[in-house]
Design an enzyme around this catalytic site. Structure first.
Site, PDB file in Angstrom:
ATOM      1  N   SER A 270       0.782  -1.255   0.047  1.00  4.99           N
ATOM      2  CA  SER A 270       0.116   0.071   0.046  1.00  4.99           C
ATOM      3  C   SER A 270       0.863   1.315  -0.042  1.00  4.99           C
ATOM      4  O   SER A 270       0.132   2.291  -0.463  1.00  4.99           O
ATOM      5  CB  SER A 270      -0.968   0.010   1.348  1.00  4.99           C
ATOM      6  OG  SER A 270      -0.138  -0.296   2.348  1.00  4.99           O
ATOM      7  N   HIS A 298      -5.253  -4.982  -1.074  1.00  6.86           N
ATOM      8  CA  HIS A 298      -5.396  -4.029  -1.954  1.00  6.86           C
ATOM      9  C   HIS A 298      -5.296  -4.567  -3.648  1.00  6.86           C
ATOM     10  O   HIS A 298      -5.531  -3.635  -4.138  1.00  6.86           O
ATOM     11  CB  HIS A 298      -3.983  -2.961  -1.832  1.00  6.86           C
ATOM     12  CG  HIS A 298      -4.040  -2.246  -0.722  1.00  6.86           C
ATOM     13  ND1 HIS A 298      -4.528  -0.801  -0.955  1.00  6.86           N
ATOM     14  CD2 HIS A 298      -3.732  -2.390   0.582  1.00  6.86           C
ATOM     15  CE1 HIS A 298      -4.296  -0.273   0.448  1.00  6.86           C
ATOM     16  NE2 HIS A 298      -4.022  -1.302   1.204  1.00  6.86           N
ATOM     17  N   LYS A 330     -11.584  -1.968   0.151  1.00  7.58           N
ATOM     18  CA  LYS A 330     -10.882  -1.209  -1.118  1.00  7.58           C
ATOM     19  C   LYS A 330     -11.757  -1.595  -2.286  1.00  7.58           C
ATOM     20  O   LYS A 330     -11.996  -0.710  -2.930  1.00  7.58           O
ATOM     21  CB  LYS A 330      -9.472  -1.777  -1.037  1.00  7.58           C
ATOM     22  CG  LYS A 330      -8.433  -1.234  -0.163  1.00  7.58           C
ATOM     23  CD  LYS A 330      -8.306  -2.113   1.300  1.00  7.58           C
ATOM     24  CE  LYS A 330      -7.407  -1.594   2.129  1.00  7.58           C
ATOM     25  NZ  LYS A 330      -7.449  -2.230   3.284  1.00  7.58           N
TER      26      LYS A 330
END
Length: 492
Positions: A270, A298, A330
Site C-alpha cells: 500500500s 489492495h 478497498k
C-alpha cells in the site's frame, strides 16, 4: 493473464531519491530533532507547556505505555504536520468529497472548525472500483438489508450472531476466489492480527515476512510467538537465502527442524505500489516445503481481468496459495476481511479464531454491500458494469502513472497498480504538498518516516474506476503546478 514480465518490475528498476534531496532530508530531520530536544528541555524547566500524554511518577514500576522515541517523535515532529493530515469530511468518500476546514490556536494540539468546507477530488480513499457511492444497486440492496436485519448484531458468530447473510457472504467469497471455503470478519486489521497467531502460534514455527508488510501482519506475527525473519522487499534472492538457511540450520540452539515455515507477502503493497512476484514466491515455497500467506487487501478487485486479484494477474491457480487473505474495504466499498482456502483451514479458524469466538459479527448491511458488489464484479447482475469498472481502473492507473513520469516525478511501484506514490523526500515539503493540493481542491495523503524509509517520504494517490478523465487531468495539472513550486520533479 499472460505471465510475461512486461510491465512488472523488480525493486532495482525503481528510481531512487536524488542524492541532494536525500541529503537535505537528513539535514531537515536533524534540525527537527535538535529543536525537539530543545523544546523538551524547555518543557522540563517550565518555560514551555507540555500538552502531550506522559507517564505518572508512581507508574514507573510498570511497563511504559509510551516508548521514549515514539513519544518524542509524536509531540515534536509529527505534531507539526498533523494539521495537513486527518482532515474531517462531511460526505460519502466517493470520487469527490467535502472536507471541513479547520485551524489551530495552540500549535496543532487542538483544532476548531472554521465553518467552511471545500469540495475536493478524492485521491486519498481506497475506492478502486467505485463501489463507495451514494446511489446504485449496492446502496439499494444495503438499505433493504438494514431494514431486515438492523444495524448491528451484538453477538459473536459462535453464539447468536450467525445470520444467513453471513453464510451467504462466505459462500459467495469462496466462489469468487475459486477456493473451497472462506471465513469473514468484521475488521480488516483484525483479520491479520487475530488469525496469524492461530495459524502459527507456539514454539518451533518460523515466519518469513516482507519488510514492507502492513502493520496488521507485523502485529499478528509478533502475537503468535513465532520466530520472525524479515526479507528485503520483493527480493526473491534474499527470500531464498533465508529459506535455505532455515532448512539447513534449523532452530537456533537445537538445530532441530522447524515445525512450520510461513511466507507472508502482500498482493499490492500500500505504500510502495508494487506487486508481489507471486510466481517466484510459489516456486520457492514448493521448493523448500513452506506455506504461503497472501494478503490481498489492495489487489482483490483491483487486479486481474475479472478482478480476482494477484493470482489471476499472474495466471496462478488460487489453490497454489495456502492461505488467501483480503479485505472488503478497498475493492468492494465496505468493511471487514476474509481468509479463504481449504475446508480444513477454514474449519480450524472457525473453531479457534478469537475473531469468531469473541468479536461481534459483521453488520448485515455491510455484508450485503460486499455480496452485491461481488456479484456485479462477477457479472451475476446481468450487466457488464463490473467488467467495465475493472478495465477503467486499469486504464486510469496506467494513464495517471504515465503522465506523472512524463512530468518528471519519481513514481514508485508497478504500472498496473492503482496505488501511485511519487517521491517528495524532504519532510517540510511533504506537509506543503498536502496543503498546496488542498488549496487546489485535491484531497491527497502523504507518508513519511517511520511509514517509509527516511529518504523516501512520498505522496500517495489512490486511483478509482470512478475517476473521469477530466478529474484526473485536473488533479495532474494541480500536482504539476505544486511540483514546480516545490521543486519535486527529480527526474528532469
Amino acid at each position: 493473464m499472460n505471465c510475461s514480465n512486461v510491465g512488472r518490475k523488480s525493486p532495482q528498476d525503481y528510481e531512487s531519491a536524488p542524492f541532494l534531496a536525500a541529503c537535505w532530508t537528513y539535514i531537515s530531520l536533524a534540525i527537527l530533532i535538535m529543536f525537539g530536544y530543545l523544546r523538551d528541555f524547555l518543557r522540563r524547566i517550565g518555560l514551555d507547556k507540555n500538552q502531550s500524554a506522559t507517564e505518572r511518577n508512581k507508574m514507573k514500576g510498570f511497563v511504559p505505555l509510551y516508548a521514549s522515541f515514539e513519544g518524542f517523535f509524536s509531540r515534536n515532529i509529527f505534531k507539526r504536520a498533523i494539521h495537513g493530515a486527518g482532515k474531517p469530511i462531511c460526505s460519502p468518500p466517493t470520487v469527490e468529497v467535502d472536507v471541513l476546514e479547520r485551524t489551530s490556536d495552540d500549535e496543532n494540539w487542538h483544532f476548531r472548525l472554521t465553518g467552511k468546507k471545500r469540495r475536493c477530488i478524492n485521491l486519498a480513499s481506497y475506492n478502486y472500483l467505485g463501489f463507495a457511492e451514494k446511489d446504485g444497486p449496492c446502496v439499494h440492496a444495503t438499505a433493504q438489508a438494514l431494514q431486515q436485519y438492523g444495524v448491528g448484531v451484538c453477538s459473536s458468530r459462535q453464539e447468536l450472531g450467525n445470520y444467513n447473510i453471513h453464510e451467504e457472504l462466505e459462500t459467495t467469497t469462496a466462489r469468487f476466489l475459486g477456493v473451497e471455503d472462506a471465513i469473514t470478519f468484521g475488521m480488516g486489521f483484525a483479520t491479520n492480527s487475530m488469525n496469524i497467531p492461530v495459524l502459527m502460534g507456539g514454539k518451533g514455527c518460523l515466519i518469513l515476512s516482507d519488510e514492507k508488510n502492513h502493520a496488521s501482519i507485523v502485529l499478528g506475527a509478533r502475537l503468535g510467538g513465532s520466530v520472525i525473519q524479515v526479507f528485503k522487499h520483493n527480493d526473491m534472492d534474499d527470500l531464498e537465502e533465508k529459506l535455505r538457511d532455515a532448512i539447513i540450520s534449523g532452530r537456533p540452539g537445537t538445530h532441530r527442524a522447524w515445525r512450520k515455515i510461513l511466507i507472508i507477502v502482500e498482493g499490492i503493497y500500500s505504500m510502495e505500489g508494487s506487486i508481489v512476484k507471486l510466481l517466484d514466491v510459489i516456486r520457492l515455497k514448493r521448493k523448500y516445503g513452506a506455506y504461503l500467506y497472501l494478503d490481498e487487501a489492495h489487489s482483490i478487485g483491483a487486479l486481474g481481468e475479472t478482478g480476482r486479484g494477484v493470482t489471476e494477474y499472474w495466471g496462478v491457480n488460487p489453490r497454489d496459495v495456502d492461505i488467501m487473505m483480503g479485505t472488503f474495504t478497498k475493492g468492494f466499498g465496505a468493511a471487514g476481511g476474509y481468509i479463504a482456502g481449504s475446508k480444513r483451514l477454514i474449519n480450524h479458524l472457525r473453531t479457534y479464531s478469537h475473531s469468531t469466538t469473541y468479536a461481534c459479527s459483521m453488520s448485515a448491511p455491510v455484508a450485503q454491500q460486499v455480496i452485491s458488489s461481488m456479484r456485479i464484479i462477477m457479472g451475476e447482475d446481468g450487466t457488464e458494469i463490473g467488467k467495465l469498472r475493472i478495465a477503467q481502473l486499469a486504464a486510469n492507473a496506467k494513464y495517471f502513472r504515465r503522465r506523472l513520469r512524463d512530468m518528471g516525478f519519481v513514481v514508485c511501484g508497478d504500472d498496473d497498480s492503482p496505488v501511485v506514490p511519487f517521491l517528495v523526500c524532504v519532510p517540510g515539503r511533504i506537509l506543503a504538498v498536502m496543503e498546496e493540493l488542498f488549496e487546489r481542491n485535491i484531497a491527497c495523503v502523504t507518508g513519511t518516516f517511520p511509514a517509509t524509509s527516511i529518504t523516501k517520504g512520498r505522496a500517495r494517490v489512490c486511483i478509482s474506476a470512478a475517476h473521469t478523465q477530466q478529474m484526473l487531468d485536473k488533479a495532474l495539472d494541480a500536482i504539476s503546478e505544486v511540483g514546480d513550486r516545490l521543486q519535486l520533479k527529480y527526474s528532469l
